[in-house]
Design a protein around this motif. Structure first.
Motif, PDB file in Angstrom:
ATOM      1  N   GLN A   1      54.079 -27.989 -17.653  1.00  0.00           N
ATOM      2  CA  GLN A   1      52.664 -28.267 -17.858  1.00  0.00           C
ATOM      3  C   GLN A   1      51.822 -27.842 -16.655  1.00  0.00           C
ATOM      4  OE1 GLN A   1      51.756 -29.937 -21.149  1.00  0.00           O
ATOM      5  NE2 GLN A   1      53.573 -28.649 -21.110  1.00  0.00           N
ATOM      6  N   PRO A   2      50.512 -27.670 -16.859  1.00  0.00           N
ATOM      7  CA  PRO A   2      49.633 -27.310 -15.736  1.00  0.00           C
ATOM      8  C   PRO A   2      49.684 -28.359 -14.629  1.00  0.00           C
ATOM      9  CG  PRO A   2      48.499 -27.021 -17.829  1.00  0.00           C
ATOM     10  CD  PRO A   2      49.778 -27.750 -18.131  1.00  0.00           C
ATOM     11  N   ALA A   3      49.277 -27.945 -13.442  1.00  0.00           N
ATOM     12  CA  ALA A   3      49.268 -28.847 -12.294  1.00  0.00           C
ATOM     13  C   ALA A   3      48.265 -29.978 -12.492  1.00  0.00           C
ATOM     14  CB  ALA A   3      48.936 -28.067 -11.021  1.00  0.00           C
ATOM     15  N   LEU A   4      48.461 -31.041 -11.744  1.00  0.00           N
ATOM     16  CA  LEU A   4      47.557 -32.194 -11.748  1.00  0.00           C
ATOM     17  C   LEU A   4      46.114 -31.715 -11.556  1.00  0.00           C
ATOM     18  CD1 LEU A   4      47.397 -35.381 -11.544  1.00  0.00           C
ATOM     19  CD2 LEU A   4      47.519 -35.044  -9.070  1.00  0.00           C
ATOM     20  N   SER A   5      45.216 -32.214 -12.405  1.00  0.00           N
ATOM     21  CA  SER A   5      43.824 -31.766 -12.314  1.00  0.00           C
ATOM     22  C   SER A   5      42.879 -32.824 -11.761  1.00  0.00           C
ATOM     23  CB  SER A   5      43.323 -31.313 -13.691  1.00  0.00           C
ATOM     24  OG  SER A   5      43.339 -32.397 -14.614  1.00  0.00           O
TER      25      SER A   5
ATOM     26  N   ILE B   1      47.620 -43.811 -31.756  1.00  0.00           N
ATOM     27  CA  ILE B   1      47.773 -42.703 -30.823  1.00  0.00           C
ATOM     28  C   ILE B   1      47.313 -43.188 -29.457  1.00  0.00           C
ATOM     29  CG2 ILE B   1      47.105 -40.356 -30.230  1.00  0.00           C
ATOM     30  CD1 ILE B   1      48.767 -40.496 -32.735  1.00  0.00           C
ATOM     31  N   THR B   2      48.186 -43.080 -28.473  1.00  0.00           N
ATOM     32  CA  THR B   2      47.874 -43.599 -27.144  1.00  0.00           C
ATOM     33  C   THR B   2      48.312 -42.620 -26.064  1.00  0.00           C
ATOM     34  OG1 THR B   2      48.255 -45.431 -25.598  1.00  0.00           O
ATOM     35  CG2 THR B   2      50.086 -44.839 -27.051  1.00  0.00           C
ATOM     36  N   ARG B   3      47.620 -42.664 -24.923  1.00  0.00           N
ATOM     37  CA  ARG B   3      48.030 -41.926 -23.738  1.00  0.00           C
ATOM     38  C   ARG B   3      48.557 -42.871 -22.659  1.00  0.00           C
ATOM     39  NH1 ARG B   3      45.627 -36.567 -23.194  1.00  0.00           N
ATOM     40  NH2 ARG B   3      44.215 -36.121 -24.912  1.00  0.00           N
ATOM     41  N   ALA B   4      48.591 -44.172 -22.952  1.00  0.00           N
ATOM     42  CA  ALA B   4      48.826 -45.180 -21.928  1.00  0.00           C
ATOM     43  C   ALA B   4      50.120 -44.994 -21.162  1.00  0.00           C
ATOM     44  CB  ALA B   4      48.800 -46.572 -22.561  1.00  0.00           C
ATOM     45  N   PHE B   5      51.161 -44.493 -21.813  1.00  0.00           N
ATOM     46  CA  PHE B   5      52.463 -44.399 -21.164  1.00  0.00           C
ATOM     47  C   PHE B   5      52.696 -43.081 -20.438  1.00  0.00           C
ATOM     48  CE2 PHE B   5      53.085 -47.377 -24.716  1.00  0.00           C
ATOM     49  CZ  PHE B   5      53.562 -48.477 -24.024  1.00  0.00           C
ATOM     50  N   SER B   6      52.025 -42.024 -20.869  1.00  0.00           N
ATOM     51  CA  SER B   6      52.365 -40.713 -20.303  1.00  0.00           C
ATOM     52  C   SER B   6      51.183 -39.835 -19.956  1.00  0.00           C
ATOM     53  CB  SER B   6      53.244 -39.940 -21.295  1.00  0.00           C
ATOM     54  OG  SER B   6      52.469 -39.501 -22.404  1.00  0.00           O
ATOM     55  N   GLY B   7      49.981 -40.188 -20.422  1.00  0.00           N
ATOM     56  CA  GLY B   7      48.843 -39.312 -20.219  1.00  0.00           C
ATOM     57  C   GLY B   7      48.652 -38.313 -21.342  1.00  0.00           C
ATOM     58  N   ARG B   8      49.656 -38.188 -22.218  1.00  0.00           N
ATOM     59  CA  ARG B   8      49.594 -37.276 -23.370  1.00  0.00           C
ATOM     60  C   ARG B   8      49.447 -38.088 -24.650  1.00  0.00           C
ATOM     61  NH1 ARG B   8      50.888 -32.451 -25.324  1.00  0.00           N
ATOM     62  NH2 ARG B   8      51.064 -30.719 -23.862  1.00  0.00           N
ATOM     63  N   PRO B   9      48.781 -37.544 -25.663  1.00  0.00           N
ATOM     64  CA  PRO B   9      48.681 -38.277 -26.929  1.00  0.00           C
ATOM     65  C   PRO B   9      50.055 -38.482 -27.555  1.00  0.00           C
ATOM     66  CG  PRO B   9      47.132 -36.441 -26.865  1.00  0.00           C
ATOM     67  CD  PRO B   9      48.051 -36.266 -25.706  1.00  0.00           C
TER      68      PRO B   9
ATOM     69  N   SER C   1      41.757 -46.611 -20.295  1.00  0.00           N
ATOM     70  CA  SER C   1      41.521 -46.236 -18.902  1.00  0.00           C
ATOM     71  C   SER C   1      42.492 -45.201 -18.354  1.00  0.00           C
ATOM     72  CB  SER C   1      41.598 -47.489 -18.015  1.00  0.00           C
ATOM     73  OG  SER C   1      42.878 -48.103 -18.128  1.00  0.00           O
ATOM     74  N   VAL C   2      43.471 -44.787 -19.137  1.00  0.00           N
ATOM     75  CA  VAL C   2      44.502 -43.892 -18.620  1.00  0.00           C
ATOM     76  C   VAL C   2      43.961 -42.465 -18.458  1.00  0.00           C
ATOM     77  CG1 VAL C   2      45.365 -43.381 -20.932  1.00  0.00           C
ATOM     78  CG2 VAL C   2      46.875 -43.069 -18.985  1.00  0.00           C
ATOM     79  N   PRO C   3      44.298 -41.781 -17.362  1.00  0.00           N
ATOM     80  CA  PRO C   3      43.865 -40.387 -17.193  1.00  0.00           C
ATOM     81  C   PRO C   3      44.709 -39.445 -18.048  1.00  0.00           C
ATOM     82  CG  PRO C   3      45.206 -41.060 -15.320  1.00  0.00           C
ATOM     83  CD  PRO C   3      45.001 -42.297 -16.176  1.00  0.00           C
ATOM     84  N   HIS C   4      44.145 -38.293 -18.376  1.00  0.00           N
ATOM     85  CA  HIS C   4      44.843 -37.307 -19.201  1.00  0.00           C
ATOM     86  C   HIS C   4      45.702 -36.406 -18.315  1.00  0.00           C
ATOM     87  CE1 HIS C   4      41.604 -37.640 -22.611  1.00  0.00           C
ATOM     88  NE2 HIS C   4      42.005 -38.812 -22.158  1.00  0.00           N
ATOM     89  N   GLU C   5      46.678 -36.990 -17.660  1.00  0.00           N
ATOM     90  CA  GLU C   5      47.523 -36.252 -16.724  1.00  0.00           C
ATOM     91  C   GLU C   5      48.990 -36.448 -17.091  1.00  0.00           C
ATOM     92  OE1 GLU C   5      46.356 -34.223 -14.545  1.00  0.00           O
ATOM     93  OE2 GLU C   5      44.248 -34.823 -14.442  1.00  0.00           O
ATOM     94  N   TYR C   6      49.606 -35.392 -17.595  1.00  0.00           N
ATOM     95  CA  TYR C   6      51.024 -35.431 -17.961  1.00  0.00           C
ATOM     96  C   TYR C   6      51.753 -34.327 -17.196  1.00  0.00           C
ATOM     97  CZ  TYR C   6      55.331 -34.964 -20.609  1.00  0.00           C
ATOM     98  OH  TYR C   6      56.661 -34.895 -20.944  1.00  0.00           O
ATOM     99  N   PRO C   7      52.919 -34.591 -16.608  1.00  0.00           N
ATOM    100  CA  PRO C   7      53.744 -35.798 -16.751  1.00  0.00           C
ATOM    101  C   PRO C   7      53.530 -36.855 -15.665  1.00  0.00           C
ATOM    102  CG  PRO C   7      55.023 -34.108 -15.674  1.00  0.00           C
ATOM    103  CD  PRO C   7      53.667 -33.497 -15.950  1.00  0.00           C
ATOM    104  N   GLN C   8      52.461 -36.726 -14.875  1.00  0.00           N
ATOM    105  CA  GLN C   8      52.274 -37.653 -13.759  1.00  0.00           C
ATOM    106  C   GLN C   8      52.184 -39.107 -14.237  1.00  0.00           C
ATOM    107  OE1 GLN C   8      50.664 -34.718 -14.064  1.00  0.00           O
ATOM    108  NE2 GLN C   8      51.428 -33.593 -12.283  1.00  0.00           N
TER     109      GLN C   8
END
Length: 345
Positions: A71-75, A260-268, A283-290
């Motif tokens: 995946q792309p780097a942390l944004s 559909i949640t991003r809470a655990f991984s940042g991904r849907p 409140s979770v950021p859209h950052e996977y796999p961080q």
């Protein structure tokens, strides 16, 4: 090279990263006439190689390995740090590591493993492999499957030179296989998505997402699918490696819906709504796999304690139909239902 027509029953075990897709489940599904799958995501290359050898020693049938595309780097480091602070305040005894800019999940090394072991089928999630990797895996005799969630992704996959597509609908449990982390996945139902992609693509199509009955299987096959892929339907089988608390939650009245949640991984990802999802989804950021790495320790601790409210209870929309028992019995029942439904058309 493998072909979907080689299968005695056109049912594929979804590769479920995190432990559910054990070698035992892979062997059971392949020996039942379907296609078993190992989940390469999050494993070290050595651990993946050991599981491949284990499966090869116990079945002569074809099986697959799924790999995650880097995946792309942390944004947004600030957002990731803020989420870590929230989790740390709520879990003062937990330890959180540094947040890495990148994590390629050892992709190149895992490609080398599947080539060296001549794995019959290799699938990809979260994007497409580089062209040179496609060429090398083809040279080793592997049949390649790309997971797609839209027509544009399907067309990109065809151009990349894969052999089949796994069309994943929004009903699917676990992560959506979208090519981007930041965007929101489509909501077109699986049956409609299959028809849209079938109209523009000539590759064999596998369908995945909420499939839990023989009637659904018969309908999807009649509408052009070459095979169906089941994940949640196999979570409660004897060969599943899913945590007992996860398995029990699928039939527990306290857990009444999937979201559909991003809470655990940042991904849907689709999961049963539990306390963790309710507390953190907004409140979770859209950052996977961080984000995945931030919550991993918490999920591991919840699994140790048998606490379903701290687990990622991945589940498709048909979760209540997940049956217990040997995987081969579950598959036999579903296929019998599909055959009966097809005969009644």
């Amino acid at each position: 090279m493998f072909s979907l027509s080689d299968l005695h029953i056109p049912i594929i075990a979804a590769p479920m990263a995190g432990g559910a897709s054990t070698p035992n489940l892979t062997v059971a599904v392949s020996d039942a006439g379907g296609l078993g799958f190992l989940a390469g995501g999050y494993k070290t290359p050595q651990a993946l190689a050991e599981q491949i050898v284990d499966v090869q020693q116990r079945t002569e049938r074809a099986f697959g390995v799924n790999l995650f595309i880097p995946q792309p780097a942390l944004s947004d480091r600030a957002a990731a740090l803020s989420y870590r602070d929230v989790l740390a305040r709520e879990n003062p005894a937990a330890t959180f590591g540094e947040i890495d800019e990148t994590d390629d999940d050892w992709f190149a090394d895992k490609v080398a493993v599947v080539i060296a072991q001549k794995v019959p089928v290799v699938s990809f999630t979260f994007g497409l492999p580089p062209r040179d990797a496609v060429e090398r895996m083809h040279a080793a005799g592997s049949f390649l499957i790309a997971t797609v969630t839209s027509v544009p992704e399907a067309l990109q996959a065809v151009d990349r030179g894969v052999d089949a597509l796994c069309v994943q609908g929004p009903e699917a449990g676990g992560h959506r296989g979208t090519f981007t982390t930041q965007g929101e996945p489509g909501t077109l139902a699986l049956g409609e998505l299959l028809i849209e992609i079938r109209e523009v693509v000539r590759l064999p199509l596998i369908v995945a997402g909420g499939i839990h009955s023989g009637e659904q299987i018969a309908s999807l096959l009649a509408n052009g699918a070459g095979a169906v892929q089941l994940g949640t339907a196999l979570l409660r089988t004897e060969e599943s490696g899913a945590n007992p608390a996860h398995q029990n939650a699928l039939v527990d009245g306290r857990f009444a819906e999937t979201v559909i949640t991003r809470a655990f991984s940042g991904r849907p990802a689709r999961a049963l709504r539990n306390a963790f999802v309710t507390a953190h989804d907004s409140s979770v950021p859209h950052e996977y796999p961080q984000v995945h790495h931030l919550t991993k320790g918490l999920r591991t601790d919840a699994a140790r304690r048998g606490d379903p409210d701290g687990l990622a209870l991945w589940a498709g929309t048909g979760f209540r139909a997940a049956a217990a028992g040997p995987a081969q019995s579950v598959l036999a029942s579903l296929w019998a239902g599909a055959t009966a439904a097809a005969a009644g058309r």
